[in-house]
Scaffold this motif. Structure first.
Motif, short mmCIF file in Angstrom:
data_model
loop_
_atom_site.label_atom_id
_atom_site.label_comp_id
_atom_site.label_asym_id
_atom_site.label_seq_id
_atom_site.Cartn_x
_atom_site.Cartn_y
_atom_site.Cartn_z
N PHE A 116 0.82 -1.16 0.00
CA PHE A 116 0.09 0.05 -0.07
C PHE A 116 0.83 1.35 -0.11
CE2 PHE A 116 -4.00 -1.73 2.06
CZ PHE A 116 -4.10 -2.78 1.14
N GLY A 117 0.48 2.03 -0.73
CA GLY A 117 1.02 3.50 -0.83
C GLY A 117 0.10 4.75 -0.24
N GLU A 118 0.08 5.33 0.75
CA GLU A 118 -0.85 6.12 1.39
C GLU A 118 -0.58 7.55 0.78
OE1 GLU A 118 -1.04 6.30 5.62
OE2 GLU A 118 -1.47 4.15 5.80
N LEU A 119 -1.60 8.04 -0.01
CA LEU A 119 -1.60 9.24 -0.70
C LEU A 119 -2.14 10.54 -0.28
CD1 LEU A 119 -2.55 7.44 -4.02
CD2 LEU A 119 -0.32 7.92 -3.08
N ASN A 120 -2.55 10.50 1.04
CA ASN A 120 -3.34 11.60 1.73
C ASN A 120 -2.53 12.85 1.51
OD1 ASN A 120 -4.61 9.48 2.97
ND2 ASN A 120 -5.70 10.85 4.57
N GLN A 121 -1.23 12.89 1.58
CA GLN A 121 -0.32 14.42 1.39
C GLN A 121 -0.19 14.74 0.05
OE1 GLN A 121 3.22 13.77 3.55
NE2 GLN A 121 2.52 13.73 5.49
N VAL A 122 -0.34 13.73 -0.88
CA VAL A 122 -0.06 14.07 -2.41
C VAL A 122 -1.47 13.99 -3.06
CG1 VAL A 122 2.35 13.48 -2.41
CG2 VAL A 122 0.59 11.62 -2.87
N ALA A 123 -2.71 13.94 -2.41
CA ALA A 123 -3.78 13.92 -3.09
C ALA A 123 -4.85 14.55 -2.64
CB ALA A 123 -4.21 12.25 -3.26
N GLN A 124 -4.70 15.37 -1.60
CA GLN A 124 -5.79 16.14 -1.12
C GLN A 124 -5.47 17.63 -1.23
OE1 GLN A 124 -6.05 14.13 3.11
NE2 GLN A 124 -8.01 12.99 2.45
N ASN A 166 -10.63 14.62 -0.97
CA ASN A 166 -10.47 15.71 0.20
C ASN A 166 -11.29 15.40 1.27
OD1 ASN A 166 -8.80 17.04 -1.40
ND2 ASN A 166 -10.28 18.64 -2.40
N ALA A 167 -12.54 14.59 1.17
CA ALA A 167 -13.32 14.19 2.31
C ALA A 167 -12.96 12.94 2.95
CB ALA A 167 -14.81 14.15 1.75
N ALA A 168 -11.97 12.24 2.27
CA ALA A 168 -11.73 10.61 2.65
C ALA A 168 -10.96 10.74 3.93
CB ALA A 168 -10.80 10.17 1.76
N GLU A 169 -10.94 9.81 4.70
CA GLU A 169 -9.74 9.73 6.05
C GLU A 169 -8.64 9.26 5.50
OE1 GLU A 169 -9.59 7.61 10.39
OE2 GLU A 169 -11.26 7.20 9.14
N LEU A 170 -8.70 8.35 4.54
CA LEU A 170 -7.62 7.65 3.80
C LEU A 170 -7.57 7.66 2.40
CD1 LEU A 170 -4.75 6.05 4.20
CD2 LEU A 170 -6.32 4.03 4.39
N VAL A 171 -6.57 7.94 1.88
CA VAL A 171 -6.49 7.97 0.44
C VAL A 171 -5.33 6.92 0.00
CG1 VAL A 171 -6.39 8.81 -2.00
CG2 VAL A 171 -7.36 10.03 -0.33
N GLY A 223 -17.60 -3.43 -1.21
CA GLY A 223 -18.22 -2.32 -0.49
C GLY A 223 -17.81 -1.12 -1.04
N ALA A 224 -16.92 -0.75 -1.92
CA ALA A 224 -16.22 0.49 -2.29
C ALA A 224 -17.46 1.23 -3.26
CB ALA A 224 -14.88 0.17 -3.32
N SER A 225 -17.13 2.65 -2.94
CA SER A 225 -18.20 3.31 -3.83
C SER A 225 -17.73 3.53 -5.28
CB SER A 225 -18.43 4.52 -3.08
OG SER A 225 -17.46 5.22 -2.82
N GLY A 226 -16.30 3.45 -5.42
CA GLY A 226 -15.77 3.73 -6.81
C GLY A 226 -13.94 3.27 -6.56
N LEU A 250 -8.26 3.66 -3.90
CA LEU A 250 -9.32 3.87 -3.03
C LEU A 250 -9.34 4.78 -1.95
CD1 LEU A 250 -10.15 -0.23 -2.58
CD2 LEU A 250 -11.02 1.40 -4.41
N SER A 251 -10.45 5.02 -1.42
CA SER A 251 -10.49 6.14 -0.37
C SER A 251 -11.81 5.87 0.36
CB SER A 251 -10.53 7.55 -1.05
OG SER A 251 -11.44 8.05 -1.88
N GLY A 252 -11.91 6.47 1.63
CA GLY A 252 -12.74 6.42 2.37
C GLY A 252 -12.45 6.40 4.12
N ASN A 253 -13.11 5.92 4.75
CA ASN A 253 -13.13 5.28 6.08
C ASN A 253 -11.80 4.77 6.13
OD1 ASN A 253 -13.47 2.76 8.18
ND2 ASN A 253 -14.01 4.60 9.01
N ALA A 254 -10.77 5.06 7.12
CA ALA A 254 -9.56 4.22 6.86
C ALA A 254 -9.70 2.73 7.21
CB ALA A 254 -8.58 4.82 7.98
N ASN A 255 -10.28 2.24 8.06
CA ASN A 255 -10.19 0.83 8.25
C ASN A 255 -11.12 0.03 7.03
OD1 ASN A 255 -8.97 0.85 10.80
ND2 ASN A 255 -10.77 1.11 11.99
N LYS A 256 -12.17 0.69 6.73
CA LYS A 256 -12.71 -0.13 5.39
C LYS A 256 -12.14 -0.12 4.35
CE LYS A 256 -17.52 0.80 7.47
NZ LYS A 256 -18.82 1.42 7.02
N THR A 257 -11.51 1.13 4.09
CA THR A 257 -10.66 1.30 2.73
C THR A 257 -9.38 0.25 2.66
OG1 THR A 257 -11.26 3.58 2.63
CG2 THR A 257 -9.36 2.87 1.44
#
Length: 584
Positions: A295-303, A311-316, A345-348, A391-398
């Motif tokens: 996994f590569g976490e993208l919050n800092q480079v995608a929000q 922008n609304a996601a806890e985790l990207v 259960g992903a939305s997209g 994928l993005s959304g709630n951290a645990n679910k994502t």
């Protein structure tokens, strides 16, 4: 004597030998003046020949009336086969039959007894005793036997003693639901079938047995999946006067032994990975490390742009699928629909193609430029020719959703090779997990797991941060074993029950026997249990356990062969003083 040899051992060295064989009729071929019958037993197949010139007339006619799966005995001479079959162990010879006895006739079986059968799974489970005659099932059961024998051989050589523990025990509130057994002699009271021999093996350590093991049936009344059964088998082990490293070393040794003896594979490394690292890097606590796609976490480079979904996601978070840059839009859309299924259960999903010339093409080009996408590629370790899925959304679910996608992509890409083995230890699990429904903490493993000594002070202030002295062995994305260092003193055990929400009275009623035992000199101890069914399936190159169990249940927990569970005779219910109210 029913047989002098089995149907898999005769060869050219036995030519001109008089033999007696017994088994089942696999198939027969009749040319009028000559008939051939393939006779099968557990060990193989031998061809029988009946010749109108060389075989007694009555025997010849009886042979022509044989049906599939008839049980027969024959006597005759081993002769050289004119048309040899190099694919059979007995392909150089055949038996010229002089005497034929039908031991039992048989109905036409409901499916063909061949490696590739026409019988569906439910039908084969209904007639499991016939299905076992097929090589794939028979060989799976023999393979299981071989693994179990190697386990016993290795552990016995390490001074472990096999001890049987009770099947009728006391129901406990932790873990999965118990199967309960009413007691006729004690009206209104019930035994439970053990979910594991946990407390008994700890008591054996108190008793000084030092090293215990048992290949034991366990029972859990829980929801079923392809790799779960209501009854299953554990390689259950416990050791006294040990620390975590002692246990890990011992069972690395067992695993190396099994891989070497069963598969001929040498494994040098057993990496250690913390629970937190596994969850952050792979999205689950049993990662398959035969392939990367970390996994590569993208919050800092995608929000930082106007893409509101991110922008609304806890985790990207994203993964780079190797050599998938040429996937068609149709294939990508199919993957998007796959992650949107209710089971995932992903939305997209967002994707980025990493082109061979170093440029990128994404489904969000409207919001992000080439410099942004380059940073995404760096975070996911993507190379030219790869495809990044995000994928993005709630951290645990994502993380859970992306983990499922990672495994699906690996399967489609052929990265989950059944003949490749990558074990690892996952350590430092949380001791407790908070249950929203009950509003209290529950033991992540069981209430007898010792906290890390350095985390004991956190029990009062931050119980969710306390790490367990626990470990799981993972093999090819499957948890095959788990265990812990146990609590061995009454005070710490009482404290653990308190934080799990037990009153002193509840703890006493449920586990007073164990608390009492700790007062009589309990040594430091710990252990581990392997799931034998799952271990055998993985070593056998399969994902599911059913074919490695002689008489498995279906996905509803039913034995369709004997039709269980079933209703109980009212007389028995009356003896047990049980009244059923089916309206409940």
């Amino acid at each position: 004597m029913y047989r002098s040899h089995n149907c898999g051992e005769l060869n050219a060295s036995h030519i001109n030998t008089e033999v007696t064989l017994a088994g089942w009729v696999q198939k027969s071929r009749d040319k009028g003046f000559m008939s051939w019958v393939d006779l099968r037993d557990r060990y193989g197949i031998t061809q029988l020949i009946f010749d109108s010139e060389r075989t007694d007339g009555k025997v010849f006619e009886k042979a022509r009336s044989l049906g599939r799966e008839f049980v027969i005995q024959v006597r005759g001479k081993v002769i050289e086969r004119e048309s040899k079959n190099p694919n059979m162990a007995t392909g150089d010879i055949e038996i010229l039959v002089s005497e034929l006895n039908v031991l039992n006739e048989a109905l036409l079986p409901p499916f063909t007894i061949e490696d590739e059968t026409d019988g569906g799974e439910e039908l084969r489970m209904k007639y499991r005793y016939i299905d076992i005659r097929r090589n794939p099932v028979k060989n799976s059961l023999l393979f299981r036997h071989k693994v179990a024998m190697e386990v016993r051989k290795y552990l016995s050589a390490q001074d472990f003693c096999e001890v049987e523990t009770p099947y009728l025990i006391k129901s406990t509130p932790e873990g999965a639901r118990d199967f309960v057994v009413p007691s006729r002699m004690n009206p209104g009271q019930f035994y439970a079938l053990p979910q594991s021999p946990q407390t008994f093996k700890q008591l054996l350590m108190v008793g000084g047995m030092d090293k215990y093991f048992q290949i034991v049936k366990c029972f859990r009344d829980e929801d079923l999946r392809a790799d779960r059964q209501p009854e299953f088998t554990q390689i259950d082990c416990e050791m006294a006067f040990v620390e975590q490293e002692d246990i890990l070393d011992t069972f690395e040794g067992l695993t190396r032994h099994l891989l070497k003896e069963i598969k001929g594979v040498d494994v040098e490394k057993f990496p250690r990975m913390t629970y937190d690292h596994a969850m952050k890097t792979y999205g689950n606590d049993k990662p398959d490390i035969r392939f990367k796609m970390e996994f590569g976490e993208l919050n800092q480079v995608a929000q930082h742009k106007e893409f509101s979904v991110f922008n609304a996601a806890e985790l990207v978070v994203g993964i780079a699928a190797p050599n998938c840059g040429e996937m068609t839009r149709k294939e990508i859309d199919a993957l998007i629909e796959w992650v949107k299924r209710p089971q995932i259960g992903a939305s997209g999903m967002v994707y980025v193609k990493c082109n061979a010339d170093g440029t990128f093409k994404s489904s969000v080009d409207k919001f992000y430029d080439q410099d942004d996408l380059q940073k995404w590629a760096e975070a996911t370790q993507a190379k030219a020719g790869d495809m990044i899925f995000i994928l993005s959304g709630n951290a645990n679910k994502t993380r859970t959703q992306l983990s499922a996608l990672r495994m699906e992509l690996a399967t489609r890409l052929g990265l989950r090779k059944p003949d490749e083995f990558a074990p690892l230890w996952v350590v430092d699990f949380p001791l407790l997990e908070f249950d929203e429904e009950s509003g209290r903490y529950h033991a992540m493993h069981h209430p007898f797991t010792s906290p890390k000594p350095e985390d004991m002070s956190l029990l009062e202030t931050n119980p969710g941060k306390v790490r367990a002295n626990a470990y799981d062995m993972v093999l090819n994305g499957n948890e095959i074993g788990g265990g812990s260092i146990r609590i061995h003193d009454k005070e710490t055990q009482a404290l653990m029950f308190k934080y799990l929400g037990f009153t002193e009275e509840e703890a006493r009623n449920q586990f007073g026997f164990l608390m009492d035992a700790f007062q009589f000199g309990a040594p430091p101890h710990g252990g581990l249990a392997f799931g034998l069914d799952r271990l055998v399936a993985i070593l056998g190159g399969q994902e599911t356990i059913r074919d490695f169990i002689a008489f498995p249940k279906n996905n509803s927990g039913r034995d369709v062969m004997i039709d269980a569970p079933s209703n109980i005779n009212p007389v028995q219910l009356n003896e047990l003083q049980i009244k059923l109210d089916l309206k409940l």
